[in-house]
Scaffold this active site. Structure first.
Site, PDB file in Angstrom:
ATOM      1  N   HIS A   6       1.138  -2.199  -5.149  1.00  0.00           N
ATOM      2  CA  HIS A   6       1.541  -1.053  -5.970  1.00  0.00           C
ATOM      3  C   HIS A   6       1.674   0.177  -5.088  1.00  0.00           C
ATOM      4  O   HIS A   6       1.149   0.222  -3.980  1.00  0.00           O
ATOM      5  CB  HIS A   6       0.507  -0.794  -7.071  1.00  0.00           C
ATOM      6  CG  HIS A   6      -0.823  -0.383  -6.538  1.00  0.00           C
ATOM      7  ND1 HIS A   6      -1.735  -1.299  -6.065  1.00  0.00           N
ATOM      8  CD2 HIS A   6      -1.383   0.836  -6.374  1.00  0.00           C
ATOM      9  CE1 HIS A   6      -2.810  -0.660  -5.652  1.00  0.00           C
ATOM     10  NE2 HIS A   6      -2.628   0.647  -5.815  1.00  0.00           N
TER      11      HIS A   6
ATOM     12  N   HIS B 198       2.946   4.508  -0.240  1.00  0.00           N
ATOM     13  CA  HIS B 198       2.855   3.286   0.573  1.00  0.00           C
ATOM     14  C   HIS B 198       2.350   2.150  -0.317  1.00  0.00           C
ATOM     15  O   HIS B 198       1.941   2.388  -1.448  1.00  0.00           O
ATOM     16  CB  HIS B 198       1.875   3.496   1.740  1.00  0.00           C
ATOM     17  CG  HIS B 198       0.475   3.706   1.268  1.00  0.00           C
ATOM     18  ND1 HIS B 198      -0.003   4.948   0.881  1.00  0.00           N
ATOM     19  CD2 HIS B 198      -0.542   2.825   1.053  1.00  0.00           C
ATOM     20  CE1 HIS B 198      -1.262   4.820   0.476  1.00  0.00           C
ATOM     21  NE2 HIS B 198      -1.615   3.539   0.558  1.00  0.00           N
TER      22      HIS B 198
END
Length: 188
Positions: A129, A43
């Site tokens: 990220h 995620h």
């Protein structure tokens, strides 16, 4: 009883999770880490809420859903590997994405709604990220040569349609460890 931890994240489509998992399998032998993230846990964190009452979090998500009613989905381009920590012994290995204005604006909206709901958030600048692994475990420091070998072996031309925001509950005793509690679909 201890409260669970919650965070709000941009969900990753299943096909992209599979691609990232494949990329990790290619580099595991090159750059060793103690813990590789389960592919279902990939995620992009937008806001970490911590250990808070679930009712407060759900109310925040309902407010966020109202704010995002006209927010459209967008493409997010993946652009290679990155690390957090010391280059020779990184704490985190992650997949980065190309800069995307809609993602940055989305995170600002999420942060604002969370602050309005009374949550205390981290002040660090948002660095989107996808965490792949934690705690470098090589017997020797990570060299530029090994890093370049790993980075050159991964796909840097992938993209996915960012179309869902998810509230996750963390279960440290499970694998995968993140449970979906509430989801918001972005407009197409």
């Amino acid at each position: 009883m201890k409260q669970p931890h919650f965070f709000i994240a941009l969900s990753i489509p299943q096909s992209t999770k599979e691609l990232l998992f494949y990329q990790c399998e290619k580099i595991k032998g090159t750059i060793p880490f103690q813990r590789w993230v389960h592919k279902e846990d990939y995620h992009i964190t937008l806001a970490f809420l911590g250990s808070v009452p679930e009712e407060k979090v759900k109310a925040c998500m309902e407010n966020l859903e109202e704010r995002l009613v006209n927010y459209s989905s967008f493409q997010l381009f993946l652009s290679g590997l990155g690390i957090f920590g010391v280059n020779t012994s990184p704490r985190i290995l992650w997949y980065k994405n190309a800069y995307e204005e809609k993602l940055m604006k989305l995170q600002i909206i999420v942060k604002k709604v969370c602050l309005e709901a009374g949550f205390i958030l981290d002040d660090k600048p948002f660095k989107p990220h996808i965490t792949l692994a934690r705690k470098y475990s090589g017997e020797t420091p990570l060299s530029d040569e090994l890093w370049n070998e790993a980075d050159h072996s991964v796909n840097k031309t992938s993209y996915f349609n960012a179309s869902q925001i998810t509230l996750y509950r963390t279960h440290l005793d499970r694998t995968p460890k993140y449970e979906t509690v509430f989801s918001i679909k972005l407009q197409h």
